[in-house]
Design an enzyme around this catalytic site. Structure first.
Site, PDB file in Angstrom:
ATOM      1  N   ASP A  11       0.870  -1.177   0.000  1.00 58.13           N
ATOM      2  CA  ASP A  11       0.000   0.000   0.000  1.00 58.13           C
ATOM      3  C   ASP A  11       0.905   1.223   0.000  1.00 58.13           C
ATOM      4  OD1 ASP A  11      -2.037  -1.773   0.185  1.00 58.13           O
ATOM      5  OD2 ASP A  11      -2.860  -1.016   2.068  1.00 58.13           O
ATOM      6  N   ASP A 130     -13.904  -5.630  -3.780  1.00 56.12           N
ATOM      7  CA  ASP A 130     -13.949  -5.697  -2.313  1.00 56.12           C
ATOM      8  C   ASP A 130     -15.309  -6.242  -1.916  1.00 56.12           C
ATOM      9  OD1 ASP A 130     -11.428  -4.583  -2.133  1.00 56.12           O
ATOM     10  OD2 ASP A 130     -12.168  -2.539  -1.897  1.00 56.12           O
TER      11      ASP A 130
END
Lengths: 254, 210
Positions: A11, A130
């Site tokens: 990330d 997601d």
């Protein structure tokens, strides 16, 4: 024989790697180019950068990170996060990314998936999904896991495949950051209805979790972040374990 | 002698990685080489080595190549007649075939006899994406090995060689297919050496030594 891929996900925000627990509580964990290079030398089959900053300045920073990474790392690089249009995709591919992962923008505008896969090829369009458990199924969340779209995850993934996505990066929001293991039911259902590869994400905490995602969940690739970043175990530990369990993996220089 | 590497840019795909990998392979092995991404047919005349990368659909790639005036002529002159070392990567390899059946029927360059067909998808995921082994079936100058090595693949179509002598290496994914082909100075790889870590860089080095 095709090997199961192990993919560390970094990330990235403002050019730095951060760790995520349930999409919150970020902790700085290093330089992305150095980390990508380290992972490549230590057995990663691909690298994934997820850009979690949203500003325009941040976008240009990300392009520079990708350029520098492409000079040093000679395994496939996937970049995602905040992709909004064809130009974003083109700029990142031009900078040296191999695949672009698209999430929210593909939900808001399905045409982005079909247009980009037509223009750049399905092989470089990764659709990120997601998913969160709801009633008897899973529902899709957008905007970094903050908005319930009401879409049924399984149906949405089938639609993504028909729009031209080359693979699905499937994150279980229920498991993400928990280290309780991948959501096997979700993976199993997705791999069963899809003809494109599924990358399992969210929940890796123990070596057995990786095996379950392959054997029971039928995942083609396994993505993890914190277990690797904080050296709970290494990518080679995962590979040695999987090999012992008769799952084909790639060893370095082999 | 300094080598001039021309990587043909016909407007598709990530070719920066291809360039970086050739730069890396030449630097690591102290090979003097200038690596250029180019869409200028004159650069093909000046090159010592020619690389044709490729990503995406066959038809779009062939069209991209055709849309550069003189490019195919100069490639033919330099590769077929002057026998300069040539490497086609992925779709760049598939373009060498006579015909492709990807979304219709399309004519290729026809430098190596064969057809591009879809991998039968019974029970397997497409695209064939990830690291897979190449078994060498014919002696060659690019991969010298008796053990299997892994390379990175991303494709749904494969090169069906008319003559087995052109198949240098094969890979299994549902079926056995030619993953490495060659004819004299012409080489083609279905996988991506520029994305295949050290074993990919080794192929690039060996190509630069030709």
């Amino acid at each position: 024989m095709l090997k199961i891929r192990i993919i560390p996900c970094l990330d990235v925000k403002d050019g730095r790697v951060v760790k995520g627990i349930n999409f919150l509580n970020l902790v700085d964990a290093g330089d992305p180019v150095e980390q990508a290079s380290f992972y490549s030398k230590n057995g990663a089959d691909e690298i994934c950068f997820l850009d979690i900053g949203a500003s325009i300045e941040n976008r240009n920073t990300m392009i520079k990170v990708v350029e520098k990474t492409a000079e040093k790392v000679f395994i496939p690089l996937t970049v995602g996060g905040g992709i909004k249009n064809i130009e974003n995709i083109r700029d990142l591919l031009k900078a040296g990314a191999d695949k672009i992962s698209i999430n929210t923008a593909g939900i808001l505008n399905n045409k982005l998936i079909s247009d980009s896969s037509e223009r750049f090829g399905s092989q470089c369009i990764v659709a990120a999904v997601d998913a969160k458990k709801k009633n008897n199924g899973w529902t899709v969340f957008s905007h970094g896991g903050t908005k319930d779209t009401g879409l049924d995850a399984i149906k949405w993934m089938q639609q993504l495949e028909s729009l031209g996505a080359g693979e699905i990066l499937l994150t279980s929001m229920d498991r993400d950051g928990t280290k309780d293991g991948f959501d096997i039911d979700l993976l199993k259902k997705a791999s069963k209805v899809l003809n494109i590869p599924v990358i399992a994400s969210g929940g890796a905490g123990r070596l057995e979790h990786f095996k379950a995602a392959v054997i029971r969940g039928n995942a083609s690739a396994l993505l993890a972040a914190s277990v690797f970043h904080f050296a709970k175990f290494s990518i080679m530990d995962v590979k040695k374990y999987l090999k012992k369990e008769n799952i084909e993996v790639r060893y370095l220089n082999e | 002698m300094k080598k001039n590497i021309a990587i043909v840019d016909y407007g598709l795909g990530n070719i920066l990685s291809a360039k970086q990998s050739f730069v890396k392979a030449s630097e690591d092995n102290k090979i003097k080489a200038a690596v250029k991404i180019t869409n200028d047919p004159k650069e093909i005349d000046l090159a010592t080595h020619i690389v044709l990368p490729g990503q995406g659909a066959f038809e779009a790639c062939m069209l991209g190549l055709k849309n550069i005036p003189d490019m195919i002529d100069r490639l033919c002159a330099n590769v077929i007649h002057n026998k300069k070392p040539f490497l086609g990567i992925c779709v760049g390899m598939q373009l060498l075939a006579n015909t492709s059946y990807e979304n219709g029927k399309h004519k290729g360059l026809g430098w190596i006899r064969g057809e591009i067909k879809k991998i039968p998808s019974t029970g397997i995921k497409l695209p064939h994406m990830g690291w897979n082994e190449v078994t060498i079936t014919n002696k060659n100058k690019l991969i010298n090995l008796s053990v299997l090595k892994n390379y990175y693949f991303v494709h749904s179509y494969y090169f069906d060689c008319k003559y087995s002598t052109n198949q240098i290496g094969r890979t299994n994914y549902g079926i056995d297919f030619a993953s490495f082909i060659s004819k004299e100075n012409i080489y083609g790889v279905q996988f991506h050496p520029e994305k295949s870590s050290n074993q990919g860089l080794e192929i690039i080095k060996n190509f630069l030594m030709l």
